[in-house]
Design a protein around this motif. Structure first.
Motif, short mmCIF file in Angstrom:
data_model
loop_
_atom_site.label_atom_id
_atom_site.label_comp_id
_atom_site.label_asym_id
_atom_site.label_seq_id
_atom_site.Cartn_x
_atom_site.Cartn_y
_atom_site.Cartn_z
N LEU A 134 0.81 -1.21 0.00
CA LEU A 134 0.00 0.00 0.00
C LEU A 134 0.85 1.27 0.00
CD1 LEU A 134 -2.72 -1.02 2.64
CD2 LEU A 134 -2.77 -1.30 0.15
N PRO A 188 -1.95 -1.44 -5.11
CA PRO A 188 -3.30 -0.91 -5.34
C PRO A 188 -3.45 0.59 -5.06
CG PRO A 188 -3.25 -2.24 -3.35
CD PRO A 188 -1.94 -2.45 -4.04
N HIS A 189 -2.48 1.19 -4.37
CA HIS A 189 -2.48 2.64 -4.17
C HIS A 189 -1.44 3.34 -5.04
CE1 HIS A 189 -4.61 2.55 0.03
NE2 HIS A 189 -5.42 2.35 -0.97
N LEU A 245 -11.11 5.02 -3.27
CA LEU A 245 -11.71 3.95 -4.08
C LEU A 245 -12.14 4.47 -5.44
CD1 LEU A 245 -12.55 1.02 -4.20
CD2 LEU A 245 -14.72 1.63 -3.12
N ILE A 248 -9.05 4.59 -7.52
CA ILE A 248 -8.64 3.23 -7.88
C ILE A 248 -9.49 2.71 -9.04
CG2 ILE A 248 -8.70 0.83 -7.07
CD1 ILE A 248 -7.88 1.90 -4.30
N SER A 255 -7.28 -0.85 -10.30
CA SER A 255 -8.47 -1.68 -10.13
C SER A 255 -8.12 -3.15 -10.07
CB SER A 255 -9.47 -1.43 -11.27
OG SER A 255 -9.97 -0.12 -11.23
N TYR A 258 -6.32 -3.88 -6.82
CA TYR A 258 -7.27 -3.85 -5.71
C TYR A 258 -8.16 -5.09 -5.70
CZ TYR A 258 -11.33 -2.41 -2.95
OH TYR A 258 -12.35 -2.35 -2.04
N ASP A 279 -8.79 3.77 4.93
CA ASP A 279 -8.51 2.58 4.13
C ASP A 279 -9.62 1.54 4.30
OD1 ASP A 279 -6.16 3.32 2.87
OD2 ASP A 279 -4.88 2.59 4.47
N HIS A 281 -11.88 0.74 2.33
CA HIS A 281 -12.04 -0.05 1.10
C HIS A 281 -11.13 -1.28 1.10
CE1 HIS A 281 -8.84 2.87 0.54
NE2 HIS A 281 -8.35 2.16 -0.45
N ILE A 282 -9.96 -1.17 1.73
CA ILE A 282 -9.07 -2.33 1.84
C ILE A 282 -9.66 -3.35 2.81
CG2 ILE A 282 -6.75 -3.12 2.43
CD1 ILE A 282 -6.77 -1.37 -0.03
N ALA A 285 -12.34 -5.25 1.11
CA ALA A 285 -11.77 -6.25 0.18
C ALA A 285 -11.26 -7.46 0.96
CB ALA A 285 -10.64 -5.62 -0.63
#
Length: 335
Positions: A134, A188-189, A245, A248, A255, A258, A279, A281-282, A285
């Motif tokens: 990240l 992903p970041h 997000l 991303i 995308s 992620y 974070d 969104h992480i 996931a």
């Protein structure tokens, strides 16, 4: 339930699939990464003028990538409408240069990192199947290049030669040559070496020789290279979780990286990541990946028990087993 802070050596054999690295992993290597915000650092260092700061404030964002893209599109529209405009292109370069200069202020040179530390990171990460980094910095990138030089491309960052990113496919997961496995490393970041072309929507990798000048080579390419003028650094280091997000989802590479976090996994290791609300969104996931076991690094300080309770409140409740381990125990990360 009475929690215990375990040693990494006692649990390492059951954690080998996926690892997520947060800013604490970078801070463990160099304390220059202990900062609250790239944007705040840029403002405090006077790399951003009050005029540029006003643009960020107007759009209610601290995200450099978003402002760069807006300025670039504004310039394109003005040219199409035949409106004389030199300001947007100048401000575009000012924002990009302020980002690069701030990163140079924060990011240590390769020569300032002990070589055995770089080697330890590679050796530690090689035990996993997937690495989710990240962080925007080059520390993991340096480590996997060093390891690959001695191990025949054991790590793969999903960029093939000089070609733009296409997808994370079955071919990338195949071991190279006589290697027993391939370790995918994803960002992903975003990261310092990743570039985005808003005209073609292509995401590519800035190539630099794996030597002590890599940081300067990459940052100089952003700031000075003629071919980089229309390219945007891919960073999602600022903002709320919904803002991150959205950025991303607007980028094909981010995308794909992620979405990998959401794929099913038997076990997950978290190192140096605080699970903050920006974070979320992480965390969502991770929940979708349905891990049976999660190992979380915790600093062995006076408040380690309260930190464990904090992590328990953040992580999925249906995980069968959560192991908390000493972040500085032998054999873990750089220790």
């Amino acid at each position: 339930m009475k929690d215990k802070l375990k040693a990494w050596a006692d649990i390492k054999d059951t954690y080998n699939d996926r690892i997520i690295l947060g800013n604490g992993a970078s801070i463990a290597i160099h304390d220059q990464f202990e900062y609250p915000s790239i944007f705040k650092k840029a403002c405090d260092s006077k790399h951003i003028t009050s005029e540029i700061e006003g643009i960020f404030n107007h759009f209610e964002t601290n995200n450099f990538e978003q402002i760069l893209q807006l300025l670039l599109y504004a310039n394109i529209v003005n040219r199409y409408l035949e409106i004389k405009d030199s300001e947007t292109s100048a401000k575009y370069q000012d924002v990009k240069n302020s980002l690069i200069q701030t990163i140079k202020d924060i990011h240590p040179e390769y020569s300032h990192i002990e070589e055995n530390i770089i080697c330890k990171v590679g050796e530690f990460l090689a035990k996993f199947n997937n690495v989710i980094n990240l962080n925007y910095d080059l520390l993991v990138y340096w480590s996997i290049l060093k390891y690959n030089n001695n191990s025949n491309n054991y790590f793969k960052d999903c960029f093939l030669d000089d070609k733009p990113f296409t997808s994370i496919n079955t071919f990338l997961r195949r071991p190279y040559g006589k290697n027993k496995k391939a370790v995918l490393v994803l960002y992903p970041h975003g990261n310092l070496f990743i570039a985005y072309n808003p005209f073609t929507n292509e995401v590519s990798k800035i190539h630099a020789d794996p030597d002590v000048h890599m940081l300067n080579t990459i940052t100089d390419a952003w700031g000075n290279g003629e071919s980089m003028k229309s390219l945007i650094p891919v960073f999602v280091s600022e903002g709320t979780s919904p803002q991150k997000l959205n950025r991303i989802k607007s980028n094909a590479y981010l995308s794909a990286a992620y979405n990998e976090i959401s794929t099913k996994t038997d076990n997950l290791t978290i190192y140096g990541w605080s699970c903050n609300s920006n974070d979320q969104h992480i965390l969502e996931a991770i929940k979708n990946s349905s891990p049976k076991r999660i190992a979380v690094s915790v600093l062995n300080k006076d408040n380690w028990r309260s930190n464990i309770e904090y992590f328990r409140s953040k992580l999925p409740r249906d995980v069968i087993e959560i192991d908390f381990f000493n972040a500085q125990s032998q054999g873990c990360w750089i220790y």
